[in-house]
Motif scaffolding. Sequence first.
Motif, PDB file in Angstrom:
ATOM      1  N   VAL A  47       0.854  -1.181   0.000  1.00 18.43           N
ATOM      2  CA  VAL A  47       0.000   0.000   0.000  1.00 18.43           C
ATOM      3  C   VAL A  47       0.897   1.240   0.000  1.00 18.43           C
ATOM      4  N   ARG A  48       0.743   2.085  -1.001  1.00 16.77           N
ATOM      5  CA  ARG A  48       1.536   3.314  -1.101  1.00 16.77           C
ATOM      6  C   ARG A  48       0.983   4.371  -0.144  1.00 16.77           C
ATOM      7  N   PRO A  49       1.789   5.387   0.181  1.00 21.36           N
ATOM      8  CA  PRO A  49       1.297   6.456   1.063  1.00 21.36           C
ATOM      9  C   PRO A  49       0.054   7.161   0.533  1.00 21.36           C
ATOM     10  N   ALA A  86       8.745  -3.680  -1.985  1.00 20.19           N
ATOM     11  CA  ALA A  86       9.119  -2.897  -0.813  1.00 20.19           C
ATOM     12  C   ALA A  86       9.294  -1.455  -1.235  1.00 20.19           C
ATOM     13  N   PRO A  87       8.952  -0.506  -0.352  1.00 22.24           N
ATOM     14  CA  PRO A  87       9.113   0.901  -0.719  1.00 22.24           C
ATOM     15  C   PRO A  87      10.579   1.272  -0.856  1.00 22.24           C
ATOM     16  N   ALA A  88      10.867   2.205  -1.766  1.00 19.27           N
ATOM     17  CA  ALA A  88      12.213   2.716  -1.983  1.00 19.27           C
ATOM     18  C   ALA A  88      12.102   4.190  -2.333  1.00 19.27           C
ATOM     19  N   PRO A  89      13.150   4.988  -2.107  1.00 23.99           N
ATOM     20  CA  PRO A  89      13.099   6.403  -2.470  1.00 23.99           C
ATOM     21  C   PRO A  89      12.792   6.583  -3.953  1.00 23.99           C
ATOM     22  N   GLY A  90      11.711   7.302  -4.237  1.00 23.36           N
ATOM     23  CA  GLY A  90      11.344   7.586  -5.621  1.00 23.36           C
ATOM     24  C   GLY A  90      10.577   6.489  -6.315  1.00 23.36           C
TER      25      GLY A  90
END
Length: 313
Positions: A47-49, A86-90
């Motif tokens: 789930v993205r922000p 997994a989330p990563a910068p950008g």
Amino acid sequence: MILPRRTALALPPALALPPTAEAQTQAPAHRVVALYPSGHFLENLLVRPDGAVLFTSYFAGEVGIWSEAAGQAVFARIQGHPVSLAPAPGGVLLVLHGVAFTEGARLAGSGAVQFLSAEGRPGHRIPLPEAGFPNGMVRLAEGAYLIADSGRGRIWRLDLAGGTASPWLELPEMAPDAARPGLPGVNGLQIAAGALFFSNSARPGIWRLPLGAEGRPGGPAQQVATLPGVDDFVVLPDGGFLAATHGDVVLRVSPGGAVSPLLQTPDIAGCTAVALAPRPGGGQLLYISASGGLLERRGLPAHLVRVELPGGV
């Protein structure tokens, strides 16, 4: 242990866990928000922000996206078989297989980690030539991620800046079970409250491993949940868990280890992963990815399901 050539992953059949009368009256509302025909295998989700949900469709070679405003769409097409996110910068990081797990021993060495921008554009790809069956992934620290290897019973540490993966930890609790060939060993990974939690599908349960200085293992692993089946999971604020089982049920595990069904329906047949997000107006939303029982040859559609939890879990 690597899957035999052209042998389907021997996951447990649909788990028959009849809900108690209390569970039946308290079953949360759910709806199917994304649907794929039988033959698709939804494997993992994030789930993205902004509230949009990304999810991997393994055999289609796609990362899908769903949001309340825009509905279901393709986020990215992948050269390979996408596994975990997994989330990563950008953007996001994606673990993938270059060869499908149904090809058995050919899978080993074909894995990689792929960067995807916030718009789904593929970026740098890091090979995982020594990994047997790369699976779940979690961010350990800035620029560092842990990746489960279900075949070798090991966790790798990925260094983004260096573009390398090195062995981080290998324990008997992470290994596959020779008595249950085809079932993956260490699978889902989560970090919470200063510890790494990992699931093992072949030895169905969840373990807690304390983290020490600089994100190193800080003590022995302790089993904190025993389950009839487990794939990915989330750690709850109270210390309990929600676990996808690869059956028709998502299980709630209390902090003391008591197990009960949270949701049980064919809409989540072959459920593979769970993720929580804030619910507008209070409470939480639970998202569940499901394969439609593909590996058990049940022939059901693959779904992304949204569950309303107005009072929390």
